[in-house]
Motif scaffolding. Structure first.
Motif, PDB file in Angstrom:
ATOM      1  N   SER A 718       0.838  -1.193   0.000  1.00 20.95           N
ATOM      2  CA  SER A 718       0.000   0.000   0.000  1.00 20.95           C
ATOM      3  C   SER A 718       0.872   1.241   0.000  1.00 20.95           C
ATOM      4  CB  SER A 718      -0.907   0.011   1.243  1.00 20.95           C
ATOM      5  OG  SER A 718      -1.597   1.235   1.356  1.00 20.95           O
ATOM      6  N   SER A 719       0.458   2.229  -0.778  1.00 17.07           N
ATOM      7  CA  SER A 719       1.165   3.510  -0.781  1.00 17.07           C
ATOM      8  C   SER A 719       0.557   4.476   0.228  1.00 17.07           C
ATOM      9  CB  SER A 719       1.107   4.131  -2.189  1.00 17.07           C
ATOM     10  OG  SER A 719      -0.237   4.366  -2.554  1.00 17.07           O
ATOM     11  N   LYS A 720      -0.428   4.011   0.991  1.00 17.70           N
ATOM     12  CA  LYS A 720      -1.081   4.889   1.971  1.00 17.70           C
ATOM     13  C   LYS A 720      -0.141   5.154   3.143  1.00 17.70           C
ATOM     14  CE  LYS A 720      -5.771   3.271   0.898  1.00 17.70           C
ATOM     15  NZ  LYS A 720      -6.962   2.597   1.412  1.00 17.70           N
ATOM     16  N   PRO A 721      -0.266   6.327   3.760  1.00 18.84           N
ATOM     17  CA  PRO A 721       0.587   6.620   4.918  1.00 18.84           C
ATOM     18  C   PRO A 721       0.238   5.706   6.083  1.00 18.84           C
ATOM     19  CG  PRO A 721      -1.078   8.323   4.629  1.00 18.84           C
ATOM     20  CD  PRO A 721      -1.156   7.450   3.428  1.00 18.84           C
ATOM     21  N   PHE A 722       1.200   5.586   7.001  1.00 20.89           N
ATOM     22  CA  PHE A 722       1.043   4.680   8.132  1.00 20.89           C
ATOM     23  C   PHE A 722      -0.237   4.957   8.913  1.00 20.89           C
ATOM     24  CE2 PHE A 722       1.414   4.350  12.732  1.00 20.89           C
ATOM     25  CZ  PHE A 722       1.564   2.977  12.888  1.00 20.89           C
ATOM     26  N   PHE A 723      -0.513   6.223   9.219  1.00 11.90           N
ATOM     27  CA  PHE A 723      -1.647   6.527  10.086  1.00 11.90           C
ATOM     28  C   PHE A 723      -2.970   6.126   9.433  1.00 11.90           C
ATOM     29  CE2 PHE A 723      -3.994   8.661  13.360  1.00 11.90           C
ATOM     30  CZ  PHE A 723      -3.097   8.794  14.418  1.00 11.90           C
ATOM     31  N   GLU A 724      -3.062   6.302   8.124  1.00 10.63           N
ATOM     32  CA  GLU A 724      -4.291   5.901   7.438  1.00 10.63           C
ATOM     33  C   GLU A 724      -4.455   4.389   7.470  1.00 10.63           C
ATOM     34  OE1 GLU A 724      -6.366   6.243   3.004  1.00 10.63           O
ATOM     35  OE2 GLU A 724      -4.898   7.743   3.646  1.00 10.63           O
ATOM     36  N   ARG A 725      -3.356   3.659   7.268  1.00 16.28           N
ATOM     37  CA  ARG A 725      -3.425   2.194   7.361  1.00 16.28           C
ATOM     38  C   ARG A 725      -3.848   1.761   8.760  1.00 16.28           C
ATOM     39  NH1 ARG A 725       1.875   2.370   5.178  1.00 16.28           N
ATOM     40  NH2 ARG A 725       2.656   1.218   6.982  1.00 16.28           N
ATOM     41  N   ALA A 726      -3.344   2.484   9.761  1.00 12.18           N
ATOM     42  CA  ALA A 726      -3.705   2.155  11.146  1.00 12.18           C
ATOM     43  C   ALA A 726      -5.190   2.356  11.392  1.00 12.18           C
ATOM     44  CB  ALA A 726      -2.875   3.004  12.109  1.00 12.18           C
ATOM     45  N   LEU A 727      -5.747   3.476  10.913  1.00 10.49           N
ATOM     46  CA  LEU A 727      -7.180   3.733  11.109  1.00 10.49           C
ATOM     47  C   LEU A 727      -8.028   2.670  10.416  1.00 10.49           C
ATOM     48  CD1 LEU A 727      -7.390   7.630  10.666  1.00 10.49           C
ATOM     49  CD2 LEU A 727      -7.479   6.319  12.800  1.00 10.49           C
ATOM     50  N   GLU A 728      -7.618   2.249   9.223  1.00 10.95           N
ATOM     51  CA  GLU A 728      -8.357   1.190   8.518  1.00 10.95           C
ATOM     52  C   GLU A 728      -8.341  -0.109   9.325  1.00 10.95           C
ATOM     53  OE1 GLU A 728      -6.458   0.911   4.730  1.00 10.95           O
ATOM     54  OE2 GLU A 728      -7.845   2.314   3.776  1.00 10.95           O
ATOM     55  N   ASP A 729      -7.172  -0.440   9.867  1.00  7.75           N
ATOM     56  CA  ASP A 729      -7.053  -1.667  10.655  1.00  7.75           C
ATOM     57  C   ASP A 729      -7.902  -1.593  11.914  1.00  7.75           C
ATOM     58  OD1 ASP A 729      -5.289  -4.248  11.223  1.00  7.75           O
ATOM     59  OD2 ASP A 729      -5.294  -3.058  13.078  1.00  7.75           O
ATOM     60  N   ILE A 730      -7.879  -0.444  12.580  1.00  5.60           N
ATOM     61  CA  ILE A 730      -8.673  -0.269  13.804  1.00  5.60           C
ATOM     62  C   ILE A 730     -10.157  -0.403  13.498  1.00  5.60           C
ATOM     63  CG2 ILE A 730      -9.337   1.412  15.573  1.00  5.60           C
ATOM     64  CD1 ILE A 730      -6.434   2.508  15.336  1.00  5.60           C
ATOM     65  N   TYR A 731     -10.589   0.242  12.420  1.00  6.84           N
ATOM     66  CA  TYR A 731     -12.008   0.167  12.051  1.00  6.84           C
ATOM     67  C   TYR A 731     -12.425  -1.271  11.766  1.00  6.84           C
ATOM     68  CZ  TYR A 731     -16.240   0.528   9.276  1.00  6.84           C
ATOM     69  OH  TYR A 731     -17.509   0.342   8.787  1.00  6.84           O
ATOM     70  N   ASN A 732     -11.608  -2.000  11.001  1.00  4.13           N
ATOM     71  CA  ASN A 732     -11.953  -3.379  10.658  1.00  4.13           C
ATOM     72  C   ASN A 732     -12.027  -4.260  11.901  1.00  4.13           C
ATOM     73  OD1 ASN A 732     -12.087  -2.817   7.918  1.00  4.13           O
ATOM     74  ND2 ASN A 732      -9.908  -3.242   7.587  1.00  4.13           N
ATOM     75  N   ASN A 733     -11.075  -4.095  12.807  1.00  6.88           N
ATOM     76  CA  ASN A 733     -11.078  -4.901  14.035  1.00  6.88           C
ATOM     77  C   ASN A 733     -12.268  -4.578  14.929  1.00  6.88           C
ATOM     78  OD1 ASN A 733      -8.760  -6.319  13.392  1.00  6.88           O
ATOM     79  ND2 ASN A 733      -7.382  -4.905  14.441  1.00  6.88           N
TER      80      ASN A 733
END
Length: 745
Positions: A718-733
């Motif tokens: 993914s070319s997305k920044p770390f914080f955006e990837r983190a928010l996606e992971d948090i939302y999914n969990n």
């Protein structure tokens, strides 16, 4: 040297007006006649300033050389610098003419829509390779021009909008604006090629010019803007600053928008993610059967933000001693334990009161971000351990500056993104660390723990310092990668050409019993000449066709003929073939003695065929060499893998066709390599290491087999920044957790 714009107008129609939202679209583009007239005036302004500024530059340069000569450590260095100084003085007039001429030439290219000056790139699709001097010049000049661009942001923006009207309404940026600072930098660099210089001397010249550039560029841009405005081009144009984006200018990646969360789409998306997460936090709190454990006791008044900040400040200072000493390979002993930190927070708060719901949600969200960090497969373990110690200052920041979560461009979020990207880019799980990056990351974390109390400006200062450290590394690495990619493209093109020539020659000779001299001629010098013709002229050229025709004529002529007409043609061919063979040898620079012997030997063979006799036996060394060359050509690797490809391998290969340049792979032992370039026709992938140096060239099948065998895997998907990837992971969990709780009700 000066090239002035041709008065002859192009017959082409003006182009489109550009995007509807651009400033240029508010005023119709000019007619070709009007545009040409204004462009000639703008050219005159630029050339005038180029001439008038050259004398002060030469005076400053002479002084700079004097200082260098005084500081020289050897007679040799003094002699070298003095010689270069004399050359500049001797060729002063010619240098000035060339300099002004290249400035003028930029306007000619602009009129032809061919101007695109990128100091960190080589021109067009040519297979040029940036040498060390050009590399250093690009680094110096790109820094100089960027600094002047920043200082002149407003007038340059206005000039770009006005120049768009002279460009058929098509957008203009600094690289395509003939009056922009970068054009003057490039003009000086081209002019100075008249003087042979060392890298050190070239840097002196360019840095001296950089000290003069702001005044030159400011005058040119101001005078050109004034002239165009006086002529009625966007007289009421107003500069509108967009909201500041810390990351876009300072990002460590060329693709800064993705890294920093830049752009409205990404910002809106992250905002919606955050709203959804907060909704899920509320839902999960309400659905929980037991009340959430309070940090400061079960009852009492809610703690205010300052009480929480004070408690976290104490823990933050304590964590300075917890980072420990790096182990072998730079690995930190262990990442920060978030659970222990929360226990410390409870102890600090004691019985002062309870933590409010909103503050509990902030504690939960920051904790989840850092929990994701420790699970992130993109990050090397040593980077995870170092960055984990940012948990406490980031939690404190959530109480100091609640807007931190909402703003993707917040300095703290950008800093975390850039630290994570630097870790992925320059640190490997195999212990390799480039540019001392792990130490710099640890130093940045340590500085944040030491200096951040309650002033967010401290984070901005730390961000700018870290980005300044990485910016020059990135610029140099990008140039190295570009140089490696250009070299690989050249080698790959040559490989394709040689494969094509090999196929053409072997197809014509494989079923024939040919004399050794003929085979040597076809597979050595004429092979090289055929390759030259295809590379230089292409396979639809007369040169290529003529070179192949000679092969066909020669192979026809060496056979004994019974028809008198054929024999007559053979006799005529002898002289033509001799002439054409010698012409081809001259083009490729073939050894004269060897060429003469080959032509003589082939002529004897042709004469024997005309006399209907077998040629004389050739010397043993000639036969042995011919057999060796034939074996080499037959064993030459084809462009595509000859092996049978399984369904699984084909599936992976098809996936590899979709990957982008810049994709990272991790190989056995944790070694990380990046795809800097690949050939879509031959499926050859060039892999570079973390400093941009070529490490391997693998075929798609080789790479697929490594992936199937689990000895290679894609690291950054993914070319997305770390914080955006983190928010996606948090939302999914959290979505999964909420669904599970609903099922149990």
């Amino acid at each position: 040297m000066s090239r002035l714009i041709n008065d002859e107008l192009s017959s082409e129609n003006p182009g489109s007006h550009g995007s509807a939202g651009s400033a240029a679209s508010r005023q119709a583009p000019l007619s070709p006649e009007q545009a040409l007239e204004h462009l000639k005036k703008c050219q005159a302004i630029a050339v005038k300033h180029a001439h008038s500024s050259f004398a002060p530059f030469m005076k400053a340069l002479s002084h700079a050389f004097d200082l260098q000569i005084d500081a020289a450590k050897s007679n040799q260095e003094v002699a070298e610098l003095s010689g270069i100084q004399r050359l500049f003085q001797k060729n002063r007039s010619e240098l000035e003419e060339y300099y002004a001429g290249y400035v003028a030439e930029g306007f000619v290219k602009f009129k032809q829509k061919a101007l695109c000056t990128e100091l960190n790139a080589s021109g067009g699709n040519e297979l040029s390779i940036v040498d060390n001097l050009e590399l250093e010049e690009s680094l110096v000049l790109s820094g100089i021009s960027q600094a002047v661009d920043n200082e002149l942001a407003e007038p340059l923006w206005a000039l770009n909008q006005r120049m768009a009207l002279l460009n058929s309404g098509e957008p203009v940026r600094e690289a395509s604006n003939p009056s922009a600072p970068v054009q003057f930098c490039e003009s000086l660099r081209k002019a100075c090629k008249l003087i042979p210089m060392s890298i050190a001397a070239a840097k002196t010249v360019l840095n001296t010019y950089g000290e003069q550039l702001h005044a030159i560029a400011a005058d040119v841009v101001a005078d050109t803007n004034q002239y165009l405005s006086d002529q009625g081009l966007m007289q009421d144009l107003q500069y509108r600053k967009s909201k500041p984006k810390v990351a876009k200018r300072e990002s460590i990646e060329g693709e800064a928008e993705a890294l920093a969360g830049d752009g409205e789409d990404s910002s809106t998306y992250q905002s919606s993610l955050l709203d959804a997460i907060r909704g899920l936090q509320q839902t999960l709190s309400e659905m929980s059967k037991a009340p959430q454990q309070a940090f400061g006791g079960g009852a009492g008044p809610a703690l205010n933000s300052q009480q929480l900040i004070d408690a976290l400040q104490t823990i933050q200072l304590q964590s300075l001693g917890m980072m420990g000493v790096p182990m072998a390979g730079g690995q930190i002993a262990a990442p920060m334990n978030v659970g222990v930190m929360q226990q410390q927070l409870r102890a600090q708060l004691g019985g002062q009161g309870r933590v409010g719901d909103n503050d509990l949600h902030a504690i939960d969200l920051v904790g989840r971000v850092f929990e994701y960090m420790l699970r992130d497969g993109n990050l090397p373990d040593s980077v995870k351990a170092a960055l984990s110690y940012l948990h406490t200052p980031f939690l404190k920041l959530a109480f100091i500056d609640p807007g931190f979560f909402e703003n993707p461009d917040h300095p703290a979020r950008v800093l975390l993104n850039n630290l994570a990207e630097a870790g992925i880019r320059w640190i490997g799980n195999d212990g390799t660390i480039q540019h001392n990056m792990l130490e710099k990351i640890r130093e940045t974390v340590d500085r944040l723990l030491n200096e951040f109390t309650n002033d967010v400006k401290v984070i901005t200062s730390i961000l700018l310092d870290f980005n300044a450290y990485t910016k020059n590394i990135v610029r140099r690495q990008e140039l190295m990668e570009k140089r490696a990619a250009e070299k690989a493209q050249g080698e790959e093109k040559l490989r394709e050409v040689k494969h094509r020539v090999n196929k053409e020659v072997m197809t014509r000779t494989e079923d024939k019993d040919l004399p050794s001299s003929v085979l040597l001629f076809l597979l050595q010098p004429w092979f090289d000449y055929l390759s030259f013709c295809m590379l230089r002229y292409g396979d639809d050229s007369e040169q290529w066709s003529g070179a192949l025709s000679l092969v066909d004529d020669l192979l026809w002529a060496v056979d004994v003929k019974s028809n008198n007409n054929d024999i007559q043609i053979q006799k005529e061919l002898i002289y033509r073939l001799q002439s054409e063979m010698q012409a081809g040898f001259d083009v490729i620079g073939y050894d004269a003695d060897k060429g003469e012997k080959l032509i003589e030997s082939i002529t004897d063979i042709l004469r024997a065929a005309i006399a209907q006799k077998a040629p004389e036996p050739e010397p043993e060394p000639v036969r042995e060499e011919a057999e060796k060359v034939i074996a080499e050509k037959k064993s030459a690797a084809p462009l595509l893998e000859p092996d049978h490809v399984s369904d699984e391998e084909q599936r992976v290969i098809d996936g590899l066709k979709q990957i982008e340049f810049g994709t990272w792979f991790e190989f056995e032992g944790g070694r990380r390599l990046k795809v800097a370039w690949y050939n879509a026709r031959t499926m050859h992938y060039m892999l570079v290491n973390q400093v941009g140096k070529k490490e391997a060239m693998l075929t798609g099948l080789e790479l697929a087999r490594k992936m199937i065998a689990k000895t290679a895997n894609i690291v950054s998907g993914s070319s997305k920044p770390f914080f955006e990837r983190a928010l996606e992971d948090i939302y999914n969990n959290m979505s999964g957790a909420a669904s599970t709780d609903v099922e149990h009700i």
